[in-house]
Scaffold this motif. Structure first.
Motif, PDB file in Angstrom:
ATOM      1  N   PRO A  44       0.844  -1.189   0.051  1.00 51.55           N
ATOM      2  CA  PRO A  44      -0.123  -0.021   0.030  1.00 51.55           C
ATOM      3  C   PRO A  44       0.788   1.222   0.075  1.00 51.55           C
ATOM      4  O   PRO A  44       2.091   1.202   0.074  1.00 51.55           O
ATOM      5  CB  PRO A  44      -0.813  -0.211   1.292  1.00 51.55           C
ATOM      6  CG  PRO A  44       0.141  -0.734   2.263  1.00 51.55           C
ATOM      7  CD  PRO A  44       0.647  -1.782   1.480  1.00 51.55           C
ATOM      8  N   ILE A  45       0.283   2.341  -0.086  1.00 48.60           N
ATOM      9  CA  ILE A  45       0.703   3.655  -0.090  1.00 48.60           C
ATOM     10  C   ILE A  45       1.787   3.633   1.240  1.00 48.60           C
ATOM     11  O   ILE A  45       1.334   3.116   2.448  1.00 48.60           O
ATOM     12  CB  ILE A  45      -0.153   4.749   0.387  1.00 48.60           C
ATOM     13  CG1 ILE A  45      -1.064   4.827  -1.051  1.00 48.60           C
ATOM     14  CG2 ILE A  45       0.543   6.098   0.699  1.00 48.60           C
ATOM     15  CD1 ILE A  45      -2.257   6.073  -0.972  1.00 48.60           C
ATOM     16  N   GLY A  46       3.075   4.431   1.138  1.00 49.65           N
ATOM     17  CA  GLY A  46       3.838   4.249   2.211  1.00 49.65           C
ATOM     18  C   GLY A  46       4.891   2.967   2.335  1.00 49.65           C
ATOM     19  O   GLY A  46       5.693   3.202   3.083  1.00 49.65           O
ATOM     20  N   THR A  47       4.548   2.128   1.480  1.00 51.15           N
ATOM     21  CA  THR A  47       5.551   0.774   1.663  1.00 51.15           C
ATOM     22  C   THR A  47       6.797   1.370   1.117  1.00 51.15           C
ATOM     23  O   THR A  47       6.888   1.948   0.159  1.00 51.15           O
ATOM     24  CB  THR A  47       5.004  -0.186   0.875  1.00 51.15           C
ATOM     25  OG1 THR A  47       3.631  -0.599   1.365  1.00 51.15           O
ATOM     26  CG2 THR A  47       5.836  -1.364   0.671  1.00 51.15           C
ATOM     27  N   LYS A  48       7.835   0.779   1.802  1.00 52.62           N
ATOM     28  CA  LYS A  48       9.312   0.934   1.399  1.00 52.62           C
ATOM     29  C   LYS A  48       9.769  -0.119   0.421  1.00 52.62           C
ATOM     30  O   LYS A  48       9.608  -1.043   0.490  1.00 52.62           O
ATOM     31  CB  LYS A  48      10.171   1.183   2.529  1.00 52.62           C
ATOM     32  CG  LYS A  48      11.648   1.219   2.026  1.00 52.62           C
ATOM     33  CD  LYS A  48      12.505   1.286   3.277  1.00 52.62           C
ATOM     34  CE  LYS A  48      14.045   1.630   2.840  1.00 52.62           C
ATOM     35  NZ  LYS A  48      15.000   1.575   4.062  1.00 52.62           N
ATOM     36  N   PHE A  80       9.500   5.180  -1.152  1.00 53.88           N
ATOM     37  CA  PHE A  80       8.122   4.942  -0.307  1.00 53.88           C
ATOM     38  C   PHE A  80       6.906   5.043  -1.421  1.00 53.88           C
ATOM     39  O   PHE A  80       6.944   6.218  -2.292  1.00 53.88           O
ATOM     40  CB  PHE A  80       7.906   5.833   0.826  1.00 53.88           C
ATOM     41  CG  PHE A  80       8.953   5.613   1.894  1.00 53.88           C
ATOM     42  CD1 PHE A  80       8.775   4.396   2.763  1.00 53.88           C
ATOM     43  CD2 PHE A  80      10.211   6.203   2.075  1.00 53.88           C
ATOM     44  CE1 PHE A  80       9.631   4.275   3.799  1.00 53.88           C
ATOM     45  CE2 PHE A  80      11.019   6.142   2.986  1.00 53.88           C
ATOM     46  CZ  PHE A  80      11.007   4.912   3.844  1.00 53.88           C
ATOM     47  N   VAL A  81       6.060   4.203  -1.423  1.00 50.75           N
ATOM     48  CA  VAL A  81       5.036   4.310  -2.430  1.00 50.75           C
ATOM     49  C   VAL A  81       4.462   5.607  -1.962  1.00 50.75           C
ATOM     50  O   VAL A  81       3.866   5.807  -1.010  1.00 50.75           O
ATOM     51  CB  VAL A  81       4.022   3.184  -2.391  1.00 50.75           C
ATOM     52  CG1 VAL A  81       2.843   3.292  -3.439  1.00 50.75           C
ATOM     53  CG2 VAL A  81       5.017   1.863  -2.971  1.00 50.75           C
ATOM     54  N   PRO A  82       4.077   6.689  -3.104  1.00 54.55           N
ATOM     55  CA  PRO A  82       3.487   7.941  -3.009  1.00 54.55           C
ATOM     56  C   PRO A  82       1.880   7.705  -2.447  1.00 54.55           C
ATOM     57  O   PRO A  82       1.249   6.590  -2.881  1.00 54.55           O
ATOM     58  CB  PRO A  82       4.030   8.802  -4.068  1.00 54.55           C
ATOM     59  CG  PRO A  82       4.287   7.881  -5.045  1.00 54.55           C
ATOM     60  CD  PRO A  82       4.729   6.444  -4.484  1.00 54.55           C
ATOM     61  N   LEU A  83       1.416   8.885  -2.138  1.00 57.84           N
ATOM     62  CA  LEU A  83      -0.147   8.995  -1.953  1.00 57.84           C
ATOM     63  C   LEU A  83      -0.598   8.797  -3.529  1.00 57.84           C
ATOM     64  O   LEU A  83      -0.557   9.917  -4.167  1.00 57.84           O
ATOM     65  CB  LEU A  83      -0.438  10.078  -1.267  1.00 57.84           C
ATOM     66  CG  LEU A  83      -1.888  10.209  -0.857  1.00 57.84           C
ATOM     67  CD1 LEU A  83      -2.207   9.186  -0.080  1.00 57.84           C
ATOM     68  CD2 LEU A  83      -2.038  11.759  -0.236  1.00 57.84           C
ATOM     69  N   VAL A  84      -1.069   7.756  -3.971  1.00 55.70           N
ATOM     70  CA  VAL A  84      -1.930   7.605  -5.273  1.00 55.70           C
ATOM     71  C   VAL A  84      -3.031   6.844  -5.049  1.00 55.70           C
ATOM     72  O   VAL A  84      -3.397   6.338  -4.129  1.00 55.70           O
ATOM     73  CB  VAL A  84      -1.182   6.795  -6.077  1.00 55.70           C
ATOM     74  CG1 VAL A  84       0.308   7.747  -6.611  1.00 55.70           C
ATOM     75  CG2 VAL A  84      -0.632   5.607  -5.641  1.00 55.70           C
ATOM     76  N   ASP A  98      14.860  -3.445 -18.777  1.00 58.60           N
ATOM     77  CA  ASP A  98      14.469  -4.875 -18.015  1.00 58.60           C
ATOM     78  C   ASP A  98      13.163  -4.232 -17.115  1.00 58.60           C
ATOM     79  O   ASP A  98      13.142  -3.015 -16.496  1.00 58.60           O
ATOM     80  CB  ASP A  98      15.777  -5.160 -16.985  1.00 58.60           C
ATOM     81  CG  ASP A  98      15.331  -6.207 -15.799  1.00 58.60           C
ATOM     82  OD1 ASP A  98      14.196  -6.969 -16.554  1.00 58.60           O
ATOM     83  OD2 ASP A  98      15.516  -6.394 -14.626  1.00 58.60           O
ATOM     84  N   THR A  99      12.049  -4.979 -17.283  1.00 56.41           N
ATOM     85  CA  THR A  99      10.727  -4.618 -16.784  1.00 56.41           C
ATOM     86  C   THR A  99      10.260  -5.880 -15.962  1.00 56.41           C
ATOM     87  O   THR A  99      10.267  -7.042 -16.124  1.00 56.41           O
ATOM     88  CB  THR A  99       9.849  -4.348 -17.898  1.00 56.41           C
ATOM     89  OG1 THR A  99      10.323  -3.486 -18.871  1.00 56.41           O
ATOM     90  CG2 THR A  99       8.386  -4.149 -17.634  1.00 56.41           C
ATOM     91  N   GLN A 100       9.766  -5.379 -14.798  1.00 61.83           N
ATOM     92  CA  GLN A 100       9.001  -5.992 -13.884  1.00 61.83           C
ATOM     93  C   GLN A 100       7.661  -5.537 -13.375  1.00 61.83           C
ATOM     94  O   GLN A 100       7.606  -4.266 -13.414  1.00 61.83           O
ATOM     95  CB  GLN A 100      10.177  -6.254 -12.475  1.00 61.83           C
ATOM     96  CG  GLN A 100      11.132  -6.761 -12.830  1.00 61.83           C
ATOM     97  CD  GLN A 100      12.290  -7.024 -11.591  1.00 61.83           C
ATOM     98  OE1 GLN A 100      11.810  -6.840 -10.541  1.00 61.83           O
ATOM     99  NE2 GLN A 100      13.665  -7.187 -11.703  1.00 61.83           N
ATOM    100  N   MET A 101       6.870  -6.496 -12.861  1.00 63.18           N
ATOM    101  CA  MET A 101       5.713  -5.974 -12.376  1.00 63.18           C
ATOM    102  C   MET A 101       5.864  -5.581 -10.851  1.00 63.18           C
ATOM    103  O   MET A 101       6.394  -6.422 -10.205  1.00 63.18           O
ATOM    104  CB  MET A 101       4.649  -7.071 -12.461  1.00 63.18           C
ATOM    105  CG  MET A 101       3.811  -7.012 -13.758  1.00 63.18           C
ATOM    106  SD  MET A 101       3.163  -5.450 -14.184  1.00 63.18           S
ATOM    107  CE  MET A 101       1.512  -6.042 -14.675  1.00 63.18           C
ATOM    108  N   PHE A 102       5.050  -4.607 -10.420  1.00 60.62           N
ATOM    109  CA  PHE A 102       5.040  -4.450  -8.808  1.00 60.62           C
ATOM    110  C   PHE A 102       3.438  -4.115  -8.717  1.00 60.62           C
ATOM    111  O   PHE A 102       2.756  -3.331  -9.383  1.00 60.62           O
ATOM    112  CB  PHE A 102       5.678  -3.270  -8.552  1.00 60.62           C
ATOM    113  CG  PHE A 102       5.503  -2.812  -6.970  1.00 60.62           C
ATOM    114  CD1 PHE A 102       6.471  -3.176  -6.132  1.00 60.62           C
ATOM    115  CD2 PHE A 102       4.447  -1.775  -6.628  1.00 60.62           C
ATOM    116  CE1 PHE A 102       6.454  -2.963  -4.802  1.00 60.62           C
ATOM    117  CE2 PHE A 102       4.571  -1.744  -5.153  1.00 60.62           C
ATOM    118  CZ  PHE A 102       5.667  -2.237  -4.145  1.00 60.62           C
ATOM    119  N   SER A 103       2.934  -4.708  -7.970  1.00 61.47           N
ATOM    120  CA  SER A 103       1.439  -4.966  -7.750  1.00 61.47           C
ATOM    121  C   SER A 103       1.208  -4.337  -6.135  1.00 61.47           C
ATOM    122  O   SER A 103       1.770  -4.760  -5.316  1.00 61.47           O
ATOM    123  CB  SER A 103       0.742  -6.500  -8.046  1.00 61.47           C
ATOM    124  OG  SER A 103       1.212  -7.311  -7.209  1.00 61.47           O
TER     125      SER A 103
END
Length: 108
Positions: free
Chosen positions: A38-42, A82-86, A103-108
Motif C-alpha cells: 500500500p501507500i507508504g510501503t518502502k 516509499f510508495v507515494p499517495l496515489v 529490464d521490466t518487472q511488475m509491482f502490484s
C-alpha cells in the motif's frame, strides 16, 4: 487518516546512452522488494549493470523522480523509495540508466 490504495505497479528499466546501440548496451538487472504494498510501503531496488561503473540511476514512479543512485565500481546499485499517495490503480516504476538496456518487472 491515511487512505490505503492497492493496485498493480509496473517496473521499467530503460537506457539512454547515446553512444551504445541496444545490441551493444549491457543489460540492467533489477530486483525490487517487496513486489506489492500500500501507500507508504518502502520499496528497495537492487540492481547491477555489468561493465557500467559510475552510471547514474534515476527511479521514476508514474513519471515522477522518487529516488536516485549511482553504480559502484562493480556496476551494482541499491536505492529505495516509499510508495507515494496515489489512487488505487496501476503505476509504472521506471529505472533509468545512462549506460544500460531495459529490464521490466511488475509491482502490484
Amino acid at each position: 487518516m491515511l487512505k490505503v490504495a492497492l493496485g498493480l505497479f509496473l517496473v521499467f528499466a530503460l537506457s539512454f546512452h547515446p553512444a551504445l546501440s541496444s545490441a551493444q548496451a549491457p543489460e540492467i538487472k533489477v530486483k525490487i522488494s517487496p513486489f506489492s504494498g500500500p501507500i507508504g510501503t518502502k520499496v528497495t531496488i537492487n540492481g547491477t549493470i555489468p561493465t557500467a561503473t559510475s552510471s547514474n540511476i534515476t527511479i521514476l514512479f508514474d513519471n515522477v523522480t522518487v529516488a536516485t543512485a549511482k553504480t559502484d565500481s562493480s556496476g551494482n546499485f541499491t536505492t529505495a523509495f516509499f510508495v507515494p499517495l496515489v489512487a488505487k490503480g496501476n503505476y509504472s516504476v521506471t529505472v533509468v540508466s545512462n549506460q544500460a538496456s531495459a529490464d521490466t518487472q511488475m509491482f502490484s
